[in-house]
Design an enzyme around this catalytic site. Sequence first.
Site, PDB file in Angstrom:
ATOM      1  N   TRP A 356       0.835  -1.214   0.000  1.00 46.94           N
ATOM      2  CA  TRP A 356       0.000   0.000   0.000  1.00 46.94           C
ATOM      3  C   TRP A 356       0.862   1.253   0.000  1.00 46.94           C
ATOM      4  CZ3 TRP A 356      -1.544   3.260   4.579  1.00 46.94           C
ATOM      5  CH2 TRP A 356      -0.672   3.099   5.655  1.00 46.94           C
ATOM      6  N   ASP A 357       2.153   1.087   0.274  1.00 50.59           N
ATOM      7  CA  ASP A 357       3.103   2.198   0.257  1.00 50.59           C
ATOM      8  C   ASP A 357       2.988   2.988  -1.052  1.00 50.59           C
ATOM      9  OD1 ASP A 357       3.895   0.120   1.980  1.00 50.59           O
ATOM     10  OD2 ASP A 357       5.991   0.715   1.951  1.00 50.59           O
ATOM     11  N   GLU A 487       0.986  -1.913  13.050  1.00 49.27           N
ATOM     12  CA  GLU A 487       1.060  -3.380  13.105  1.00 49.27           C
ATOM     13  C   GLU A 487       1.459  -3.890  14.489  1.00 49.27           C
ATOM     14  OE1 GLU A 487       3.743  -4.153   9.877  1.00 49.27           O
ATOM     15  OE2 GLU A 487       2.141  -4.116   8.379  1.00 49.27           O
TER      16      GLU A 487
HETATM   17  C1  BGC Z   1       4.956  -1.172   7.542  1.00 53.92           C
HETATM   18  C2  BGC Z   1       3.894  -1.270   6.461  1.00 53.92           C
HETATM   19  C3  BGC Z   1       4.582  -1.173   5.121  1.00 53.92           C
HETATM   20  C4  BGC Z   1       5.700  -2.204   4.974  1.00 53.92           C
HETATM   21  C5  BGC Z   1       6.504  -2.026   3.709  1.00 53.92           C
HETATM   22  C6  BGC Z   1       5.998  -2.257   7.324  1.00 53.92           C
HETATM   23  O1  BGC Z   1       6.999  -2.140   8.301  1.00 53.92           O
HETATM   24  O2  BGC Z   1       4.359  -1.347   8.809  1.00 53.92           O
HETATM   25  O3  BGC Z   1       2.965  -0.223   6.604  1.00 53.92           O
HETATM   26  O4  BGC Z   1       3.634  -1.384   4.113  1.00 53.92           O
HETATM   27  O5  BGC Z   1       6.603  -2.064   6.053  1.00 53.92           O
HETATM   28  O6  BGC Z   1       7.099  -0.772   3.668  1.00 53.92           O
END
Ligand code: BGC
Length: 766
Positions: A356-357, A487
């Site tokens: 989603w980045d 997360e």
């Molecule tokens: C973040 C996510 C992100 C992913 C890739 C994770 O550490 O919590 O939001 O999509 O890294 O960058």
Amino acid sequence: MIKYFKADPWKVIEEGFNPEMNEIAESVFSIGNGMMGQRANLEESYSGKSLQGTYVGGVYYPDKTRVGWWKNGYPEYFAKVINSTYWSGLRIWINKELVDIQEATVNSFYRELDMHNGLLYRKCNITLKNGISVDIESTRFYSLINKEYSALRYKITPNTACEIKIENYVDADVSNKDSNYDEKFWEEIKQESTENKLFVTVKTKKLNWHLCTGVKFFLFSGDDEISSIPTHSQHPKFANSIYTVNANGGQTITAVKHAISASSFHHPIESLELHTKKTLEKMAASTFESHLDMSAKAWQEKWKSSDVEIEGDVEAQQAVRFNIYQLNQTYCGDDPRLNIGPKGYTGEKYGGSTYWDTEAYCLPFYLATSDPAISKQLLVYRYKQLDKAIENAEKLGFKNGAALYPMVTMNGEECHNEWEITFEEIHRNGAIAYAIHNYIEHTGDKAYLAEGGFEVLLGIARFWSQRVHWSQNFGRYEMHGVTGPNEYENNVNNNWYTSYIACWCMMYAAESVEYLQSNYPSEFSNIIKKTNFNIGMETEKWNHINENMYLPYDENQKVFVQHDGFMNKELIPCDELAPSERPINQKWSWDRILRSVYIKQADVLQGLYFFEDQFDMNTHKRNFEFYEQFTVHESSLSPCVHSILAAKIGFTEKAYEMYLRTARLDLDNYNNDTEDGLHITSMAGSYLSIVQGFGGLRIKNQSLYLDPHCPEQWHGYKFRILFKNSPVSISVNHSGTSVQNHGESEIEVHFKQQRILIKAGGVVNL
Ligand code: BGC
């Protein structure tokens, strides 16, 4: 944090060789052109620690999943960007001694990434064990013009007469460090060595991706080509040509490698080899210098619409340009099947896949700095994967065209296999809908709704309308079992951000229905048929959910509640954590993290950032103050959102503090993980911290809004954007702001509360 690279406005510089820093330097000096790229592995042999990495966009390996307890719905594989054929290597022997910087005495070492011209340059002097000293000078680039072409010029000057043996090679017998079962992903097809040309064709064990790499090699003494007949040796997945020349002391021998890497991602397998051969012949007919010159000019053009200049802080200047440079070499919008992996072409971590980045962080960078067609490709990427998103939702029990986009993907299929993320971190669907809105706000291209945008919105709205449930007890809709952007909390009920963006998606889809009915009736009737869309029933359900959705709010603190139960935690601000306890993800057990109040990255605040106009300033302030104190920023995506919000609410010191945490993340190895590759997606956030944060730039309804201020630490800054096809530069310093319209039509700018028209070529000082 370590200050290792020297500051310079347009360059990243390394002086002196430090083997401990080699893998970090390999990441930082990565080069690429949006279609392929490479870590800065030293060209000659190197026996020290190194992560070899050459990556070709779109070519991936479905590495069989490794997981302790299999859950229904898990993907079979985790897609990996593959370490591919290494084209830039040379093995060199001087009087039979192998040149290896790890073994030699390094008398001087200088390396620079020239961001203005898009090239990697190195100059060093070493003394071998046999006492001979050599100057080495290498220049390497990936062409921004012909995206399958890359080239190396490598000069060797010994200090005394000696025999120089040079092995030019192409090696596809390479592996991934992160291979789940230690297998090699490439299989041999064919290798060929003829005079000064080498070709190696390999295919992946699964999916049958073919990659053909061709190299044409030249040796010169001064300007004169050396005609030396090479010898060759045979190895699987490998081709070489070995030359022996006698050089005098002070005589420079120059090796030039022209390389073409072509894959079946772009060409039919049957014609791949022929295509590679023809293209190589054509490219090698011109000089290294002429290709470099053309590519450098293309880089200079890119800077015209994407540069940020900072006065009075050379480290900040270098950092922002480094971030812009890396973003531009990761993605150029060449192909709607390509996207932006969190590490771009600089490392294997995160599998090179799409997160989603892209929508939440990267799209605004490309919207501000490039032709809208480039950003549109990112939307088309998701449109092309809509069927897969529908299948993905079906696997989890959703129906009637509900679409759940994957958390991690290469081709539309989910690759992630941690249940709390795969099944629960569903807010990603919202960012994909939000990106469509964002694109239309910038470009006014509402026709995109009829072209594909609405189908995506419909699939997403359908998903949300099935994912919420009616709580009989409370007489409202709720959404349970989710993971928000933070997360460090899983399986929570009523995550405010997820529920809010879900409602917004349904509302936006409903609004789009009205727009399409009035403006694109025939296209819309095709969409209705194709998707079995029951307008009345479905939009009614969306509206009912919107009106009756539970969005947790705390009356005491007057803030949105991250999720049910958050307020009952032990609310100890992160400042009170001992530094030795941080980062908590390396110091604490996972269960302790989950139980704690600590927030990995913006969650409620991500919602305020996206939907800022729906909340007043006091709401922004209260939520920022409340949540920021518990945020540990252990995702690289975190500080930038906080910096932008802090700037908006006038917390200028906080905005700068947060900006510093994001700007030099990789250059100064803040998170101690730069050796794995660069944090490409957070680089977009770092750019946005300046342009949206300090500059207060917004583009809404195709109008440009500015509310700038200048951080005390800087004398001033200037950024260039592309707005309605006009390059516009905005200069801000402590005495005012000047806006210059470099385009050919008048533009409208809202400066604080003022509406200003700026003629083509005009400048306004405010
Ligand atoms: C973040 C996510 C992100 C992913 C890739 C994770 O550490 O919590 O939001 O999509 O890294 O960058």
